[in-house]
Design a protein around this motif. Structure first.
Motif, PDB file in Angstrom:
ATOM      1  N   MET A  34       0.817  -1.212   0.000  1.00 60.57           N
ATOM      2  CA  MET A  34       0.000   0.000   0.000  1.00 60.57           C
ATOM      3  C   MET A  34       0.855   1.267   0.000  1.00 60.57           C
ATOM      4  O   MET A  34       1.712   1.472   0.851  1.00 60.57           O
ATOM      5  CB  MET A  34      -0.933   0.044   1.203  1.00 60.57           C
ATOM      6  N   GLY A  35       0.620   2.104  -1.013  1.00 59.77           N
ATOM      7  CA  GLY A  35       1.273   3.401  -1.089  1.00 59.77           C
ATOM      8  C   GLY A  35       2.704   3.390  -1.587  1.00 59.77           C
ATOM      9  O   GLY A  35       3.339   4.433  -1.631  1.00 59.77           O
ATOM     10  N   LEU A  36       3.220   2.230  -1.962  1.00 62.27           N
ATOM     11  CA  LEU A  36       4.609   2.142  -2.401  1.00 62.27           C
ATOM     12  C   LEU A  36       4.720   2.271  -3.911  1.00 62.27           C
ATOM     13  O   LEU A  36       3.822   1.872  -4.655  1.00 62.27           O
ATOM     14  CB  LEU A  36       5.235   0.811  -1.967  1.00 62.27           C
ATOM     15  N   ALA A  37       5.843   2.774  -4.351  1.00 65.48           N
ATOM     16  CA  ALA A  37       6.141   2.852  -5.781  1.00 65.48           C
ATOM     17  C   ALA A  37       6.260   1.436  -6.338  1.00 65.48           C
ATOM     18  O   ALA A  37       6.673   0.514  -5.621  1.00 65.48           O
ATOM     19  CB  ALA A  37       7.445   3.619  -5.998  1.00 65.48           C
ATOM     20  N   PRO A  38       5.921   1.242  -7.614  1.00 69.64           N
ATOM     21  CA  PRO A  38       5.959  -0.092  -8.212  1.00 69.64           C
ATOM     22  C   PRO A  38       7.293  -0.828  -8.035  1.00 69.64           C
ATOM     23  O   PRO A  38       7.300  -2.032  -7.805  1.00 69.64           O
ATOM     24  CB  PRO A  38       5.668   0.164  -9.693  1.00 69.64           C
ATOM     25  N   LEU A  39       8.397  -0.125  -8.110  1.00 70.75           N
ATOM     26  CA  LEU A  39       9.706  -0.777  -7.932  1.00 70.75           C
ATOM     27  C   LEU A  39       9.840  -1.331  -6.519  1.00 70.75           C
ATOM     28  O   LEU A  39      10.337  -2.447  -6.326  1.00 70.75           O
ATOM     29  CB  LEU A  39      10.839   0.203  -8.235  1.00 70.75           C
ATOM     30  N   LEU A  40       9.386  -0.589  -5.532  1.00 69.29           N
ATOM     31  CA  LEU A  40       9.442  -1.069  -4.154  1.00 69.29           C
ATOM     32  C   LEU A  40       8.483  -2.234  -3.931  1.00 69.29           C
ATOM     33  O   LEU A  40       8.790  -3.164  -3.183  1.00 69.29           O
ATOM     34  CB  LEU A  40       9.137   0.065  -3.173  1.00 69.29           C
ATOM     35  N   VAL A  41       7.327  -2.192  -4.583  1.00 70.50           N
ATOM     36  CA  VAL A  41       6.368  -3.291  -4.478  1.00 70.50           C
ATOM     37  C   VAL A  41       6.997  -4.577  -5.003  1.00 70.50           C
ATOM     38  O   VAL A  41       6.896  -5.626  -4.366  1.00 70.50           O
ATOM     39  CB  VAL A  41       5.060  -2.964  -5.226  1.00 70.50           C
ATOM     40  N   LYS A  42       7.680  -4.511  -6.138  1.00 70.41           N
ATOM     41  CA  LYS A  42       8.352  -5.694  -6.682  1.00 70.41           C
ATOM     42  C   LYS A  42       9.389  -6.222  -5.699  1.00 70.41           C
ATOM     43  O   LYS A  42       9.515  -7.427  -5.495  1.00 70.41           O
ATOM     44  CB  LYS A  42       9.023  -5.367  -8.018  1.00 70.41           C
ATOM     45  N   THR A  43      10.117  -5.311  -5.084  1.00 70.35           N
ATOM     46  CA  THR A  43      11.144  -5.708  -4.115  1.00 70.35           C
ATOM     47  C   THR A  43      10.501  -6.389  -2.910  1.00 70.35           C
ATOM     48  O   THR A  43      10.963  -7.448  -2.469  1.00 70.35           O
ATOM     49  CB  THR A  43      11.961  -4.481  -3.661  1.00 70.35           C
ATOM     50  N   ILE A  44       9.449  -5.786  -2.379  1.00 76.89           N
ATOM     51  CA  ILE A  44       8.750  -6.369  -1.220  1.00 76.89           C
ATOM     52  C   ILE A  44       8.265  -7.778  -1.548  1.00 76.89           C
ATOM     53  O   ILE A  44       8.461  -8.704  -0.769  1.00 76.89           O
ATOM     54  CB  ILE A  44       7.554  -5.488  -0.801  1.00 76.89           C
ATOM     55  N   PHE A  45       7.634  -7.953  -2.700  1.00 75.76           N
ATOM     56  CA  PHE A  45       7.084  -9.262  -3.040  1.00 75.76           C
ATOM     57  C   PHE A  45       8.184 -10.283  -3.341  1.00 75.76           C
ATOM     58  O   PHE A  45       8.015 -11.463  -3.057  1.00 75.76           O
ATOM     59  CB  PHE A  45       6.052  -9.153  -4.164  1.00 75.76           C
ATOM     60  N   ARG A  46       9.319  -9.835  -3.849  1.00 73.99           N
ATOM     61  CA  ARG A  46      10.458 -10.749  -4.028  1.00 73.99           C
ATOM     62  C   ARG A  46      10.948 -11.225  -2.669  1.00 73.99           C
ATOM     63  O   ARG A  46      11.208 -12.409  -2.466  1.00 73.99           O
ATOM     64  CB  ARG A  46      11.586 -10.061  -4.802  1.00 73.99           C
ATOM     65  N   ILE A  47      11.029 -10.304  -1.719  1.00 68.08           N
ATOM     66  CA  ILE A  47      11.459 -10.665  -0.363  1.00 68.08           C
ATOM     67  C   ILE A  47      10.458 -11.619   0.283  1.00 68.08           C
ATOM     68  O   ILE A  47      10.845 -12.603   0.926  1.00 68.08           O
ATOM     69  CB  ILE A  47      11.642  -9.392   0.500  1.00 68.08           C
ATOM     70  N   ILE A  48       9.175 -11.357   0.099  1.00 65.35           N
ATOM     71  CA  ILE A  48       8.140 -12.241   0.649  1.00 65.35           C
ATOM     72  C   ILE A  48       8.305 -13.654   0.086  1.00 65.35           C
ATOM     73  O   ILE A  48       8.243 -14.643   0.820  1.00 65.35           O
ATOM     74  CB  ILE A  48       6.731 -11.687   0.364  1.00 65.35           C
ATOM     75  N   GLU A  49       8.532 -13.757  -1.215  1.00 64.17           N
ATOM     76  CA  GLU A  49       8.745 -15.074  -1.829  1.00 64.17           C
ATOM     77  C   GLU A  49       9.971 -15.762  -1.258  1.00 64.17           C
ATOM     78  O   GLU A  49       9.942 -16.965  -0.988  1.00 64.17           O
ATOM     79  CB  GLU A  49       8.905 -14.938  -3.342  1.00 64.17           C
ATOM     80  N   GLU A  50      11.053 -15.018  -1.075  1.00 65.16           N
ATOM     81  CA  GLU A  50      12.284 -15.594  -0.524  1.00 65.16           C
ATOM     82  C   GLU A  50      12.055 -16.108   0.894  1.00 65.16           C
ATOM     83  O   GLU A  50      12.530 -17.186   1.254  1.00 65.16           O
ATOM     84  CB  GLU A  50      13.414 -14.564  -0.538  1.00 65.16           C
ATOM     85  N   ILE A  51      11.336 -15.354   1.692  1.00 62.26           N
ATOM     86  CA  ILE A  51      11.038 -15.784   3.063  1.00 62.26           C
ATOM     87  C   ILE A  51      10.206 -17.058   3.032  1.00 62.26           C
ATOM     88  O   ILE A  51      10.461 -18.007   3.768  1.00 62.26           O
ATOM     89  CB  ILE A  51      10.316 -14.669   3.842  1.00 62.26           C
ATOM     90  N   ASN A  52       9.208 -17.096   2.158  1.00 61.25           N
ATOM     91  CA  ASN A  52       8.354 -18.277   2.045  1.00 61.25           C
ATOM     92  C   ASN A  52       9.159 -19.505   1.630  1.00 61.25           C
ATOM     93  O   ASN A  52       8.907 -20.601   2.115  1.00 61.25           O
ATOM     94  CB  ASN A  52       7.230 -17.998   1.055  1.00 61.25           C
ATOM     95  N   GLN A  53      10.152 -19.323   0.787  1.00 59.25           N
ATOM     96  CA  GLN A  53      10.973 -20.444   0.337  1.00 59.25           C
ATOM     97  C   GLN A  53      11.836 -21.029   1.449  1.00 59.25           C
ATOM     98  O   GLN A  53      12.317 -22.148   1.337  1.00 59.25           O
ATOM     99  CB  GLN A  53      11.836 -20.021  -0.853  1.00 59.25           C
ATOM    100  N   THR A  54      12.003 -20.289   2.558  1.00 57.95           N
ATOM    101  CA  THR A  54      12.754 -20.821   3.696  1.00 57.95           C
ATOM    102  C   THR A  54      11.897 -21.745   4.544  1.00 57.95           C
ATOM    103  O   THR A  54      12.381 -22.334   5.497  1.00 57.95           O
ATOM    104  CB  THR A  54      13.295 -19.690   4.602  1.00 57.95           C
ATOM    105  N   GLY A  55      10.603 -21.839   4.235  1.00 54.52           N
ATOM    106  CA  GLY A  55       9.700 -22.677   5.003  1.00 54.52           C
ATOM    107  C   GLY A  55       8.759 -21.891   5.889  1.00 54.52           C
ATOM    108  O   GLY A  55       7.950 -22.471   6.607  1.00 54.52           O
ATOM    109  N   THR A  56       8.851 -20.587   5.857  1.00 52.01           N
ATOM    110  CA  THR A  56       7.984 -19.738   6.664  1.00 52.01           C
ATOM    111  C   THR A  56       6.604 -19.645   6.021  1.00 52.01           C
ATOM    112  O   THR A  56       6.491 -19.402   4.827  1.00 52.01           O
ATOM    113  CB  THR A  56       8.581 -18.324   6.789  1.00 52.01           C
ATOM    114  N   THR A  57       5.576 -19.840   6.811  1.00 51.77           N
ATOM    115  CA  THR A  57       4.208 -19.648   6.353  1.00 51.77           C
ATOM    116  C   THR A  57       3.904 -18.156   6.379  1.00 51.77           C
ATOM    117  O   THR A  57       4.244 -17.472   7.337  1.00 51.77           O
ATOM    118  CB  THR A  57       3.222 -20.396   7.266  1.00 51.77           C
ATOM    119  N   ILE A  58       3.271 -17.676   5.319  1.00 55.78           N
ATOM    120  CA  ILE A  58       2.959 -16.253   5.231  1.00 55.78           C
ATOM    121  C   ILE A  58       1.461 -16.080   5.043  1.00 55.78           C
ATOM    122  O   ILE A  58       0.868 -16.682   4.149  1.00 55.78           O
ATOM    123  CB  ILE A  58       3.729 -15.588   4.069  1.00 55.78           C
ATOM    124  N   LEU A  59       0.885 -15.274   5.911  1.00 56.46           N
ATOM    125  CA  LEU A  59      -0.508 -14.878   5.759  1.00 56.46           C
ATOM    126  C   LEU A  59      -0.482 -13.449   5.265  1.00 56.46           C
ATOM    127  O   LEU A  59      -0.054 -12.541   5.973  1.00 56.46           O
ATOM    128  CB  LEU A  59      -1.264 -14.976   7.082  1.00 56.46           C
TER     129      LEU A  59
END
Length: 106
Positions: A34-59
């Motif tokens: 919310m409220g972030l520039a598209p480049l930052l949104v891509k970065t956030i979602f890349r980080i979320i994917e990386e965290i999920n790949q470690t076995g962390t459940t994400i809601l």
């Protein structure tokens, strides 16, 4: 800093400090784009994917349905506080009903 930039900095710092403590845990995120520039949104979602790949459940609570479904395993559509649809994210993404109602018709 603007509010969105402040949030992004806080988000990154919290992930940095959490380090390996988040492994095999649960991470709850409410509207991280919310409220972030598209480049930052891509970065956030890349980080979320990386965290999920470690076995962390994400809601993840996210109004950007296309983006959320692109990284989700499972999804729930909530309208006025009620779950109206749920299922495998891939199945929901390919549903014509979902495309027309929530994904801009494509």
């Amino acid at each position: 800093m603007r509010g969105a930039e402040d949030f992004f900095c806080s988000f990154c710092m919290s992930l940095r400090w959490a380090g390996p403590l988040w492994l095999d845990q649960l991470l709850l995120l409410d509207e991280p784009s919310m409220g972030l520039a598209p480049l930052l949104v891509k970065t956030i979602f890349r980080i979320i994917e990386e965290i999920n790949q470690t076995g962390t459940t994400i809601l993840l609570v996210e109004q950007n349905a296309n983006l959320a479904l692109s990284i989700a395993d499972r999804a729930y559509v909530v309208e006025t506080g009620r779950i109206v649809l749920s299922g495998d994210a891939e199945d929901l993404t390919s549903s014509e009903q979902i495309k027309m109602a929530y994904l801009g018709g494509h």
